[in-house]
Enzyme design. Structure first.
Site, PDB file in Angstrom:
ATOM      1  N   TYR A 110       0.855  -1.201   0.000  1.00 62.23           N
ATOM      2  CA  TYR A 110       0.000   0.000   0.000  1.00 62.23           C
ATOM      3  C   TYR A 110       0.895   1.256   0.000  1.00 62.23           C
ATOM      4  O   TYR A 110       1.932   1.270   0.649  1.00 62.23           O
ATOM      5  CB  TYR A 110      -0.885  -0.055   1.244  1.00 62.23           C
ATOM      6  CG  TYR A 110      -1.759   1.150   1.447  1.00 62.23           C
ATOM      7  CD1 TYR A 110      -2.870   1.363   0.647  1.00 62.23           C
ATOM      8  CD2 TYR A 110      -1.469   2.083   2.439  1.00 62.23           C
ATOM      9  CE1 TYR A 110      -3.668   2.474   0.834  1.00 62.23           C
ATOM     10  CE2 TYR A 110      -2.272   3.184   2.625  1.00 62.23           C
ATOM     11  CZ  TYR A 110      -3.364   3.384   1.822  1.00 62.23           C
ATOM     12  OH  TYR A 110      -4.156   4.480   2.008  1.00 62.23           O
ATOM     13  N   ASP A 182      -0.595  -7.520   5.836  1.00 58.44           N
ATOM     14  CA  ASP A 182      -1.744  -6.614   5.679  1.00 58.44           C
ATOM     15  C   ASP A 182      -2.771  -7.387   4.853  1.00 58.44           C
ATOM     16  O   ASP A 182      -2.575  -7.658   3.672  1.00 58.44           O
ATOM     17  CB  ASP A 182      -1.286  -5.340   4.956  1.00 58.44           C
ATOM     18  CG  ASP A 182      -2.421  -4.336   4.750  1.00 58.44           C
ATOM     19  OD1 ASP A 182      -3.597  -4.741   4.805  1.00 58.44           O
ATOM     20  OD2 ASP A 182      -2.118  -3.152   4.509  1.00 58.44           O
TER      21      ASP A 182
HETATM   22  C1  LIG Z   1      -6.411   1.860   3.020  1.00 57.99           C
HETATM   23  C2  LIG Z   1      -5.351   0.869   3.261  1.00 57.99           C
HETATM   24  C3  LIG Z   1      -4.424   1.057   4.299  1.00 57.99           C
HETATM   25  C4  LIG Z   1      -4.434   2.297   5.166  1.00 57.99           C
HETATM   26  O1  LIG Z   1      -5.575   2.378   5.958  1.00 57.99           O
HETATM   27  P1  LIG Z   1      -6.149   3.788   6.526  1.00 57.99           P
HETATM   28  O2  LIG Z   1      -7.289   3.341   7.369  1.00 57.99           O
HETATM   29  O3  LIG Z   1      -6.526   4.622   5.366  1.00 57.99           O
HETATM   30  O4  LIG Z   1      -5.036   4.423   7.310  1.00 57.99           O
HETATM   31  C5  LIG Z   1      -3.470   0.086   4.482  1.00 57.99           C
HETATM   32  N1  LIG Z   1      -3.416  -1.009   3.701  1.00 57.99           N
HETATM   33  C6  LIG Z   1      -4.285  -1.224   2.703  1.00 57.99           C
HETATM   34  C7  LIG Z   1      -4.169  -2.452   1.872  1.00 57.99           C
HETATM   35  C8  LIG Z   1      -5.274  -0.294   2.437  1.00 57.99           C
HETATM   36  O5  LIG Z   1      -6.137  -0.496   1.430  1.00 57.99           O
END
Ligand SMILES: *Cc1c(COP(=O)(O)O)cnc(C)c1O
Length: 397
Positions: A110, A182
């Protein structure tokens, strides 16, 4: 609640402990501090010998219900939450890394995560190694050279590449490293990385967990011992979610399984439709058999998710004509909402990067990221169809 299926957990997990006055729904507890008349009780709670709340930067009953629900859905021992997904990612990384450490990761994390790796961690003398996303041999070689953290994302944003989670977890553990994923794109309905051997699974709760694009939040799940360390870093650094945000996410999660099942179906049908469109050059969706990561995805995911992307003939100019024609897609950042959201990486996932950086990550400027909502599929396809048909022929090269 561990004995129940995900749909049941989404509804019932984490809530019972926080109910009061016969209420059937978790209250939003706006109180910043929690007071005690009995000094012994206060001391015991303040020193962690007894359960209870002291101060809102540390814990809160509404927030706890949210954390417990995600924890159950991921089949984890413990979870802690954050103001945003990025807070979850940065706090987790900073909990475990110190000067001289080495991180092995992939090129297309990301955009915000990528900035932590390129801009902030090197300032603290942490070395970050970026491997070609999906090149498992390269990652294994880099991990075997020694590292403290292996950080992955699967599926990736925005080109939906798939990482073999079990394989990376094995490589990381052989090197004595912590493996963090993630899993935002997958959601706990489609993928449970802890069961595949990772140590920590992160989510931007802002996306699918909340599901309505009306609250920011982040969460990390894992063993009690690891979560205790991350919680300690967060309670001091203060990236705490607010009780109303936690409530909105908790409320959204009650329909997580229904939304995600529909989004899985819609994304698959949109991907199949896009393959029939002349304007579309490439469709990136792990549910398609020809997708490079399809076999791995089939093994490690229960559903292929609601996210896809596609590249169009004519590049950015075609994108700029196409998107304004869509009636049933919000042209906006973010994803995982009940409504369909569409946008190019330059204004969404990789807004923080320069065009050169995006090109180096293999993200074409003519790419469109599509977050399938829960609308009726015929309407979604009809909308795409009328938008493509309206494109000026001279853009086609
Ligand atoms: C949006 C997103 C983030 C960050 O999240 P926020 O809540 O905007 O801080 C991290 N990883 C992925 C894969 C995302 O889509």
């Amino acid at each position: 609640m561990t004995e129940f299926k995900p749909g049941t957990k989404a509804l019932w997990s984490g809530e019972k402990e926080q109910l009061a006055y016969g209420a059937t729904q978790v209250p939003v507890v706006h109180s910043v501090s929690f007071g005690y008349d009995d000094m012994d009780e206060w001391y015991e709670i303040a020193t962690g010998q007894r359960e209870g709340h002291i101060y809102g930067r540390n814990t809160n009953p509404t927030t706890q219900a949210f954390e417990d629900k995600v924890k159950d859905l991921e089949g984890a021992e413990a979870a802690t939450s954050f103001a945003t997904g990025m807070a979850a990612i940065s706090n987790t990384l900073y909990t475990f890394l110190k000067p001289g450490d080495r991180v092995v990761t992939i090129k297309d994390t990301y955009g915000g995560t990528n900035k932590i790796f390129t801009e902030f961690l090197p300032r603290s003398q942490v070395e970050v190694v970026f491997c070609e996303t999906g090149d498992h041999e390269e990652m294994e070689q880099e991990v075997a050279k020694g590292c403290e953290v292996v950080y992955i994302e699967s599926p990736t944003n925005p080109t939906l590449k798939i990482i073999d989670i079990e394989r990376m977890a094995k490589a990381a553990h052989e090197a004595g490293a912590l493996v963090i994923i993630d899993s935002t794109f997958a959601t706990p309905v489609n993928q449970n990385p802890l069961q595949l051997g990772v140590d920590l699974v992160l989510h931007s709760a802002t996306k699918y967990l909340g599901g309505h694009s009306d609250a920011l939040g982040g969460v990390v799940c894992g063993s009690q011992a690891l979560i205790d360390q991350i919680y300690h870093y967060r309670e001091i650094n203060g990236a705490t979610i607010n009780p109303m945000g936690a409530y909105l996410l908790l409320r959204g999660m009650k329909t997580l399984h229904l939304r995600v099942e529909r989004q899985n179906e819609n994304a698959m049908k949109v991907a199949q439709y896009l393959k029939t469109v002349d304007w579309v050059e490439d469709v990136f969706y792990p549910g398609l058999e020809e997708h490079r990561g399809h076999d791995i995805a089939k093994r490690q995911m229960k559903g292929f998710g609601g996210m896809l992307s596609f590249s169009v003939n004519g590049g950015l100019e075609t994108v700029n004509h196409l998107l304004p024609k869509m009636k049933l897609a919000k042209r906006a950042a973010s994803l995982g909402c009940v409504q369909t959201i569409i946008g190019p990486p330059a204004t969404t996932s990789h807004v923080e990067c320069t065009p050169e950086e995006r090109a180096a990550m293999g993200i074409p400027e003519g790419l469109v990221r599509y977050s399938a909502g829960i609308e009726d599929i015929d309407d979604l396809i009809g909308d795409l169809d009328q938008a493509f048909k309206s494109l000026p022929k001279e853009l086609y090269v």
